[in-house]
Each structure stands twice: as C-alpha cells, then as structure tokens.
Design a protein around this motif. Sequence first.
Motif, PDB file in Angstrom:
ATOM      1  N   SER A  58      56.201 -34.772 -22.777  1.00  0.00           N
ATOM      2  CA  SER A  58      57.006 -33.690 -23.352  1.00  0.00           C
ATOM      3  C   SER A  58      58.326 -34.276 -23.837  1.00  0.00           C
TER       4      SER A  58
ATOM      5  N   LYS B 189      56.385 -28.906 -25.617  1.00  0.00           N
ATOM      6  CA  LYS B 189      55.861 -28.681 -24.276  1.00  0.00           C
ATOM      7  C   LYS B 189      54.888 -29.784 -23.887  1.00  0.00           C
TER       8      LYS B 189
ATOM      9  N   SER C 164      62.338 -32.758 -24.816  1.00  0.00           N
ATOM     10  CA  SER C 164      63.243 -31.612 -24.915  1.00  0.00           C
ATOM     11  C   SER C 164      64.601 -32.069 -25.416  1.00  0.00           C
TER      12      SER C 164
ATOM     13  N   GLU D 135      65.277 -26.445 -27.663  1.00  0.00           N
ATOM     14  CA  GLU D 135      63.864 -26.489 -28.051  1.00  0.00           C
ATOM     15  C   GLU D 135      63.175 -27.680 -27.399  1.00  0.00           C
ATOM     16  N   GLU D 136      61.834 -27.588 -27.349  1.00  0.00           N
ATOM     17  CA  GLU D 136      61.077 -28.674 -26.737  1.00  0.00           C
ATOM     18  C   GLU D 136      59.658 -28.752 -27.285  1.00  0.00           C
TER      19      GLU D 136
END
Length: 103
Positions: free
Chosen positions: A86, A43, A88, A40-41
């Motif tokens: 971002s 964005k 991640s 998951e991240e």
Amino acid sequence: MIVVNVENAEGVENPHGVDVRKLLAMEKVSVLHVSLKPGEELKKHSTSVDAFLYVLKGRGVVEVGEERAEVKKGYLVYLPKNIPHSVSNAGSMEMSFLVVKVV
C-alpha cells in the motif's frame, strides 16, 4: 520514439479512486503516473508482476508485506509480485510517483 506528456496521458480507472495515468504500455513493461492528494492512498493490494515505485514529489508511507518505510522525492521501492503493498500520502502536499511494472 514515444513521447508522452502526463497531463495528456490516458486516465486509468482504479479501485482506489485516485489519479492514475498510463504513460506507457508495452509487452514487458508498463509505466503509470500516480498522484495522491493529502490523505489519499492506494489500499493494500498485490500484483501478479514485479513492480517499482519511484517518488517524484511529496512524501508518503509505503508498506510491503510486513515492512513499512517513509519515502520522499528520489526514493525507489521494489514491490515484489504477489506481496500485498500500500502507499499513502503522509504529507500536507500532493505526492506523485511512477509505478513501473515488469514481466
């Protein structure tokens, strides 16, 4: 005194589709708890205020502008306002961190 348990904290809808919980929201500061499952991240996005990210567990990759760093438990990252960033989860276990936004 304000005492908040992350498990009972209010969930926050977000465009990333990840678990975000509001721990504190005051006039000049807010604190969010974010959990990212493997893969998951958050964005790439930017915020209109300065923020800090503090990793509680796991490991991940943070990009701020053109810079990139691997982070893990105990790391703090400054996220300047209006600069795209971002996060991640680069590990095989859950990553969790606090985001502190300041005015």
